[in-house]
Design a protein around this motif. Sequence first.
Motif, PDB file in Angstrom:
ATOM      1  N   LEU A 198       0.717  -1.215   0.029  1.00 13.70           N
ATOM      2  CA  LEU A 198      -0.031   0.012   0.006  1.00 13.70           C
ATOM      3  C   LEU A 198       0.896   1.212   0.079  1.00 13.70           C
ATOM      4  O   LEU A 198       0.563   2.141  -0.630  1.00 13.70           O
ATOM      5  CB  LEU A 198      -0.871  -0.054   1.152  1.00 13.70           C
ATOM      6  CG  LEU A 198      -2.021  -1.286   1.474  1.00 13.70           C
ATOM      7  CD1 LEU A 198      -2.656  -1.296   2.646  1.00 13.70           C
ATOM      8  CD2 LEU A 198      -2.884  -0.793   0.128  1.00 13.70           C
ATOM      9  N   GLY A 199       2.022   1.258   0.583  1.00 14.56           N
ATOM     10  CA  GLY A 199       2.705   2.078   0.675  1.00 14.56           C
ATOM     11  C   GLY A 199       4.092   2.162   1.772  1.00 14.56           C
ATOM     12  O   GLY A 199       4.004   1.078   2.600  1.00 14.56           O
ATOM     13  N   ARG A 200       5.062   3.028   1.845  1.00 11.63           N
ATOM     14  CA  ARG A 200       6.080   2.799   2.657  1.00 11.63           C
ATOM     15  C   ARG A 200       6.213   4.337   3.454  1.00 11.63           C
ATOM     16  O   ARG A 200       7.224   4.825   3.905  1.00 11.63           O
ATOM     17  CB  ARG A 200       7.294   2.706   1.778  1.00 11.63           C
ATOM     18  CG  ARG A 200       7.416   1.088   1.413  1.00 11.63           C
ATOM     19  CD  ARG A 200       8.542   1.006   1.080  1.00 11.63           C
ATOM     20  NE  ARG A 200       8.881  -0.523   0.555  1.00 11.63           N
ATOM     21  CZ  ARG A 200       9.474  -1.573   1.334  1.00 11.63           C
ATOM     22  NH1 ARG A 200       9.623  -1.161   2.663  1.00 11.63           N
ATOM     23  NH2 ARG A 200       9.507  -2.661   1.066  1.00 11.63           N
ATOM     24  N   ASN A 201       5.130   5.121   3.548  1.00 15.63           N
ATOM     25  CA  ASN A 201       4.913   6.326   4.190  1.00 15.63           C
ATOM     26  C   ASN A 201       4.031   6.159   5.460  1.00 15.63           C
ATOM     27  O   ASN A 201       2.842   5.726   5.142  1.00 15.63           O
ATOM     28  CB  ASN A 201       4.666   7.230   3.328  1.00 15.63           C
ATOM     29  CG  ASN A 201       4.434   8.868   3.945  1.00 15.63           C
ATOM     30  OD1 ASN A 201       3.178   8.930   4.423  1.00 15.63           O
ATOM     31  ND2 ASN A 201       5.292   9.566   3.861  1.00 15.63           N
ATOM     32  N   TYR A 202       4.468   6.344   6.464  1.00 11.12           N
ATOM     33  CA  TYR A 202       3.670   5.992   7.818  1.00 11.12           C
ATOM     34  C   TYR A 202       2.115   6.716   7.687  1.00 11.12           C
ATOM     35  O   TYR A 202       1.109   6.076   7.755  1.00 11.12           O
ATOM     36  CB  TYR A 202       4.323   6.567   8.997  1.00 11.12           C
ATOM     37  CG  TYR A 202       3.519   6.196  10.248  1.00 11.12           C
ATOM     38  CD1 TYR A 202       3.268   5.245  10.858  1.00 11.12           C
ATOM     39  CD2 TYR A 202       2.930   7.481  10.735  1.00 11.12           C
ATOM     40  CE1 TYR A 202       2.818   5.075  12.120  1.00 11.12           C
ATOM     41  CE2 TYR A 202       2.222   7.502  11.796  1.00 11.12           C
ATOM     42  CZ  TYR A 202       2.240   6.295  12.577  1.00 11.12           C
ATOM     43  OH  TYR A 202       1.179   6.059  13.658  1.00 11.12           O
ATOM     44  N   ALA A 203       2.377   7.994   7.442  1.00 16.32           N
ATOM     45  CA  ALA A 203       1.168   8.779   7.508  1.00 16.32           C
ATOM     46  C   ALA A 203      -0.149   8.297   6.399  1.00 16.32           C
ATOM     47  O   ALA A 203      -1.234   8.058   6.500  1.00 16.32           O
ATOM     48  CB  ALA A 203       1.307  10.320   7.124  1.00 16.32           C
ATOM     49  N   VAL A 231      -0.057   5.189   4.746  1.00 15.30           N
ATOM     50  CA  VAL A 231      -0.599   3.874   5.142  1.00 15.30           C
ATOM     51  C   VAL A 231      -1.673   3.838   6.143  1.00 15.30           C
ATOM     52  O   VAL A 231      -2.578   3.150   5.961  1.00 15.30           O
ATOM     53  CB  VAL A 231       0.651   2.976   5.498  1.00 15.30           C
ATOM     54  CG1 VAL A 231      -0.005   1.531   5.822  1.00 15.30           C
ATOM     55  CG2 VAL A 231       1.451   2.696   3.970  1.00 15.30           C
ATOM     56  N   THR A 232      -1.356   4.590   7.336  1.00 17.94           N
ATOM     57  CA  THR A 232      -2.489   4.523   8.474  1.00 17.94           C
ATOM     58  C   THR A 232      -3.519   5.206   7.857  1.00 17.94           C
ATOM     59  O   THR A 232      -4.746   4.544   8.154  1.00 17.94           O
ATOM     60  CB  THR A 232      -1.777   5.379   9.499  1.00 17.94           C
ATOM     61  OG1 THR A 232      -1.267   6.698   9.197  1.00 17.94           O
ATOM     62  CG2 THR A 232      -0.739   4.589  10.053  1.00 17.94           C
ATOM     63  N   GLU A 233      -3.626   6.173   7.062  1.00 19.60           N
ATOM     64  CA  GLU A 233      -4.714   6.915   6.604  1.00 19.60           C
ATOM     65  C   GLU A 233      -5.550   5.993   5.660  1.00 19.60           C
ATOM     66  O   GLU A 233      -7.026   5.965   5.695  1.00 19.60           O
ATOM     67  CB  GLU A 233      -4.476   8.134   6.243  1.00 19.60           C
ATOM     68  CG  GLU A 233      -5.704   9.166   5.508  1.00 19.60           C
ATOM     69  CD  GLU A 233      -6.871   9.208   6.676  1.00 19.60           C
ATOM     70  OE1 GLU A 233      -8.094   9.154   6.221  1.00 19.60           O
ATOM     71  OE2 GLU A 233      -6.561   9.173   7.978  1.00 19.60           O
ATOM     72  N   MET A 244       2.642  -1.422  11.929  1.00 11.41           N
ATOM     73  CA  MET A 244       2.967  -2.109  10.774  1.00 11.41           C
ATOM     74  C   MET A 244       3.464  -1.113   9.684  1.00 11.41           C
ATOM     75  O   MET A 244       4.310  -0.970   9.177  1.00 11.41           O
ATOM     76  CB  MET A 244       1.896  -2.600  10.145  1.00 11.41           C
ATOM     77  CG  MET A 244       1.350  -4.123  10.940  1.00 11.41           C
ATOM     78  SD  MET A 244       2.591  -5.466  10.661  1.00 11.41           S
ATOM     79  CE  MET A 244       1.944  -6.250   8.959  1.00 11.41           C
ATOM     80  N   ALA A 245       2.607   0.368   9.781  1.00 13.58           N
ATOM     81  CA  ALA A 245       3.060   1.400   8.812  1.00 13.58           C
ATOM     82  C   ALA A 245       4.416   1.999   9.037  1.00 13.58           C
ATOM     83  O   ALA A 245       5.318   2.434   8.260  1.00 13.58           O
ATOM     84  CB  ALA A 245       1.920   1.992   8.922  1.00 13.58           C
TER      85      ALA A 245
END
Length: 210
Positions: A73-78, A80-82, A123-124
């Motif tokens: 889905l992505g490798r950026n914390y913000a 991925v969580t959103e 996880m994110a």
Amino acid sequence: MQTVLYARVSTADQTIAHQRKQAEASGFKIDAVVADDGVSGVSTVLADRAQGRRLFDMLRAGDVLVVRWVDRLGRNYADVTETIREFMRRGVIIRTVINGLTFDGATTDPMQQAVRDALIAFMAATAQAQAEATKEAQRAGIDHAKGRDDAYLGRKPSYTRAQLDDVITGLDRGDAVAAIAKATGLSRQTVYRVRDDRSEAEAALARWAA
């Protein structure tokens, strides 16, 4: 209801077919595959990817979104969580092939919600940390390769870029060497060598232009 696999590949030796095969081998019955090819999970958020945008249009309450791991889905914390929270708000269930995790918004119990949200955050954060660590190892590997005699390539790596990424991901998760070897098709000795010297593993790929 439908089960949709989202696959993302960012290098030439990763394949969408491999991600689908892994999902089906884990018991998922895939109705549709949505994939972005050659797209970075670090610099391009899901909603900005050509095919990633389709997920927001096609997924409905009760649908299942399958990903190899949250880093697809992505490798950026913000981001991925959103993204995960937005899908849960819509009633979409997110499931991972690796570790068999399930994220959904069905529970109303505050303790279960807290545990779920903490796991999503962990996880994110891990996905972003792995991306940053891999990038640093790649830089070190390239610098190390440049410092060697151009005529000396050394032994050709027995792994591809995709396999090396999978090994590093498994090591960062704390997976056992035997489990990583089985999942990647590499020998335990190769996994041990990567674990003990990631920079040299990256350097070997750089020297052979792998």
